[in-house]
Design a protein around this motif. Structure first.
Motif, PDB file in Angstrom:
ATOM      1  N   ASP A  52       0.816  -1.223   0.000  1.00 34.41           N
ATOM      2  CA  ASP A  52       0.000   0.000   0.000  1.00 34.41           C
ATOM      3  C   ASP A  52       0.850   1.274   0.000  1.00 34.41           C
ATOM      4  O   ASP A  52       0.319   2.378   0.124  1.00 34.41           O
ATOM      5  CB  ASP A  52      -0.973   0.015   1.177  1.00 34.41           C
ATOM      6  N   GLU A  53       2.157   1.116  -0.146  1.00 31.73           N
ATOM      7  CA  GLU A  53       3.057   2.274  -0.248  1.00 31.73           C
ATOM      8  C   GLU A  53       3.562   2.479  -1.680  1.00 31.73           C
ATOM      9  O   GLU A  53       4.397   3.342  -1.931  1.00 31.73           O
ATOM     10  CB  GLU A  53       4.251   2.094   0.700  1.00 31.73           C
TER      11      GLU A  53
ATOM     12  N   VAL B   5       9.954  11.464   1.715  1.00 34.53           N
ATOM     13  CA  VAL B   5      10.537  11.222   0.401  1.00 34.53           C
ATOM     14  C   VAL B   5       9.509  10.503  -0.461  1.00 34.53           C
ATOM     15  O   VAL B   5       8.940   9.488  -0.056  1.00 34.53           O
ATOM     16  CB  VAL B   5      11.821  10.376   0.486  1.00 34.53           C
ATOM     17  N   VAL B   6       9.265  11.038  -1.638  1.00 28.28           N
ATOM     18  CA  VAL B   6       8.395  10.411  -2.633  1.00 28.28           C
ATOM     19  C   VAL B   6       9.279  10.029  -3.818  1.00 28.28           C
ATOM     20  O   VAL B   6       9.930  10.889  -4.414  1.00 28.28           O
ATOM     21  CB  VAL B   6       7.290  11.377  -3.094  1.00 28.28           C
TER      22      VAL B   6
ATOM     23  N   LYS C 213       6.982   5.932   1.964  1.00 30.04           N
ATOM     24  CA  LYS C 213       6.743   5.280   3.255  1.00 30.04           C
ATOM     25  C   LYS C 213       5.644   5.973   4.064  1.00 30.04           C
ATOM     26  O   LYS C 213       5.154   5.421   5.044  1.00 30.04           O
ATOM     27  CB  LYS C 213       8.040   5.255   4.076  1.00 30.04           C
ATOM     28  N   ASN C 214       5.268   7.164   3.644  1.00 31.74           N
ATOM     29  CA  ASN C 214       4.204   7.884   4.323  1.00 31.74           C
ATOM     30  C   ASN C 214       2.861   7.370   3.792  1.00 31.74           C
ATOM     31  O   ASN C 214       2.440   7.741   2.692  1.00 31.74           O
ATOM     32  CB  ASN C 214       4.358   9.387   4.085  1.00 31.74           C
ATOM     33  N   LYS C 215       2.193   6.534   4.555  1.00 36.10           N
ATOM     34  CA  LYS C 215       0.964   5.911   4.077  1.00 36.10           C
ATOM     35  C   LYS C 215      -0.151   6.925   3.852  1.00 36.10           C
ATOM     36  O   LYS C 215      -1.026   6.711   3.006  1.00 36.10           O
ATOM     37  CB  LYS C 215       0.513   4.821   5.054  1.00 36.10           C
ATOM     38  N   ASP C 216      -0.139   8.021   4.602  1.00 39.63           N
ATOM     39  CA  ASP C 216      -1.150   9.056   4.379  1.00 39.63           C
ATOM     40  C   ASP C 216      -0.998   9.658   2.984  1.00 39.63           C
ATOM     41  O   ASP C 216      -1.996   9.976   2.328  1.00 39.63           O
ATOM     42  CB  ASP C 216      -1.032  10.155   5.436  1.00 39.63           C
TER      43      ASP C 216
ATOM     44  N   VAL D 143      -3.104  10.218  -2.651  1.00 37.92           N
ATOM     45  CA  VAL D 143      -2.893  10.079  -4.091  1.00 37.92           C
ATOM     46  C   VAL D 143      -3.844   9.054  -4.696  1.00 37.92           C
ATOM     47  O   VAL D 143      -4.201   9.132  -5.882  1.00 37.92           O
ATOM     48  CB  VAL D 143      -1.418   9.723  -4.378  1.00 37.92           C
ATOM     49  N   MET D 144      -4.310   8.100  -3.874  1.00 35.28           N
ATOM     50  CA  MET D 144      -5.282   7.119  -4.371  1.00 35.28           C
ATOM     51  C   MET D 144      -6.525   7.791  -4.940  1.00 35.28           C
ATOM     52  O   MET D 144      -7.163   7.268  -5.871  1.00 35.28           O
ATOM     53  CB  MET D 144      -5.672   6.162  -3.248  1.00 35.28           C
ATOM     54  N   LYS D 145      -6.889   8.958  -4.405  1.00 38.69           N
ATOM     55  CA  LYS D 145      -8.051   9.680  -4.934  1.00 38.69           C
ATOM     56  C   LYS D 145      -7.827  10.035  -6.406  1.00 38.69           C
ATOM     57  O   LYS D 145      -8.749   9.950  -7.233  1.00 38.69           O
ATOM     58  CB  LYS D 145      -8.304  10.952  -4.128  1.00 38.69           C
TER      59      LYS D 145
END
Length: 407
Positions: free
Chosen positions: A92-93, A230-231, A253-256, A261-263
């Motif tokens: 999920d990351e 970091v993205v 690593k930031n799940k939020d 971005v899933m939107k």
């Protein structure tokens, strides 16, 4: 023709400096002139056959929508790939995107509001300008110089341009268009800056495998102190010579971040199903393929750099990664020179095409006498292209005594 009012957003966008001269090149070729294309990063390396083989073996009666975050098998393959670089991402990351371009756009849309700012070392991949202007985000340049190998300025120099609107630092490593590899000291400096000012690093690492001279590559994803800010933008385009597949990804690593971005991923429904099947197979390509490609590009880099260093008035430092170099030329205007090469110059019916570099800068006036060269041709063609470029620089009516120094 009906008059149409266009948005300020679209009017502010520039044409691609890489592709804007293509009609002129096509006209030259229509007249029988052979053009050596050093203007665009389209590799000529054969795509691993596993890509098309996996698509041919696809055995479903309906080509259905894929899931919005990406095919689970592809996400698993990407995660396994990152483990080889000591980066560990949960499913999920990772989000699959329509090329690295959509990944960049989605990252900036998630992190920036209209009127916000991102800092970018210039010269930079020209589409960073396009993506930011499309969402009304301002690029604040971090100016780097050819004479310094396009390495970053001091921490104080970077910090003086940070405002309460600065949301991220966007950079490619290895660098497009410069070929620079950022040192660990430079990366640690950026780590301090983003922690101090509550920012994010958008790390465009699509050229990760293209590092030369035995240099050790470090990803921004290998810096644990900024793991949650970091993205990583990635793509199969250059790594596997599959530019037309249009498969990229975002890893964070930031799940939020991934949830937000899933939107956007849901809004565009999905990435093409068959291309994801092919990309999954690409991630299983043996390391020997990438090692052979790296060796080939290093040889091409050597051919190009040796020729450039022997051209009077040309300034460049040896690129250490990717497959580009930005050069200063003894010309009044690089775009005029590029057009002149296509329209008015040839050696035995052949000419060389370069990408004028002004479009890779955000600071007006910079890059006017610079060009990006992509060493994506086989060595014998590169050698011919360099001979033609040297002859063209000597014959060009707008030649000047020496290149204009960097600001």
């Amino acid at each position: 023709m009906l008059s149409v009012r266009f948005s300020d957003r679209i009017n502010a966008m520039q044409e691609s400096p890489i592709r804007k001269l293509v009609p002129i090149a096509n006209a030259a070729k229509a007249k029988g002139k052979k053009v050596y294309h050093l203007n665009i990063g389209q590799p000529d390396i054969i795509t691993p056959p596993s890509f098309l083989k996996s698509i041919r073996e696809f055995d479903q009666e309906v080509i259905a929508y894929a899931t919005s975050p990406g095919d689970p098998k592809l996400i698993e393959a990407i995660a396994a790939y990152y483990k080889t670089y000591d980066m560990h991402f949960d499913p999920d990351e990772i989000l699959v995107t329509n090329g690295g371009s959509e990944a960049l756009m989605f990252a900036m849309m998630a992190l920036c509001d209209p009127g916000d700012e991102v800092m970018v070392p210039e010269p930079f991949y020209a589409n960073y300008n396009a993506f930011t202007r499309a969402i009304n985000v301002k690029v604040v340049p971090i100016t780097t110089k050819a004479e310094e190998g396009f390495h970053l300025p001091s921490e104080a120099e970077i910090e003086k341009n940070i405002t309460d609107k600065t949301r991220a630092i966007v950079l490619s490593n290895p660098g497009n268009p410069t070929g620079v590899i950022y040192t660990r000291d430079e990366m640690d400096m950026l780590s301090r800056i983003v922690r101090k000012h509550d920012m994010t690093i958008i790390a465009d690492e699509v050229y990760r495998e293209f590092v030369y001279d035995g240099l050790k590559y470090t990803s921004f994803g290998n810096l644990p102190e900024i793991a949650d800010r970091v993205v990583i933008v990635d793509s199969v385009s250059k790594r596997y010579s599959a530019c037309g597949a249009r498969i990229g990804s975002l890893a964070c690593k930031n799940k939020d971040f991934s949830k937000q971005v899933m939107k956007l991923c849901q809004g565009r429904l999905c990435v093409p199903t068959l291309e994801q099947v092919g990309a999954t197979a690409l991630y299983g390509t043996p390391a020997s393929y990438l090692n052979e490609v790296n060796t080939e590009y290093q040889e091409r880099r050597n051919t190009l750099y040796k020729a450039l260093k022997e051209m009077p008035g040309v300034i460049c430092e040896e690129p250490k990664g990717a497959f580009y170099v930005v050069i200063k030329m003894p010309v009044d205007d690089a775009e005029k020179f590029a057009i002149w090469m296509l329209e008015n110059f040839d050696v035995d019916g052949e000419t060389t095409m370069v990408a004028p570099a002004a479009g890779f800068y955000a600071t007006p006036g910079l890059g006017k006498n610079e060009a990006r060269l992509a060493y994506v041709l086989k060595n014998e063609d590169l050698a011919k292209a360099m001979d033609i470029l040297k002859a063209g620089l000597e014959a060009y009516p707008g030649r000047i005594e020496s290149p204009i120094p960097s600001a």
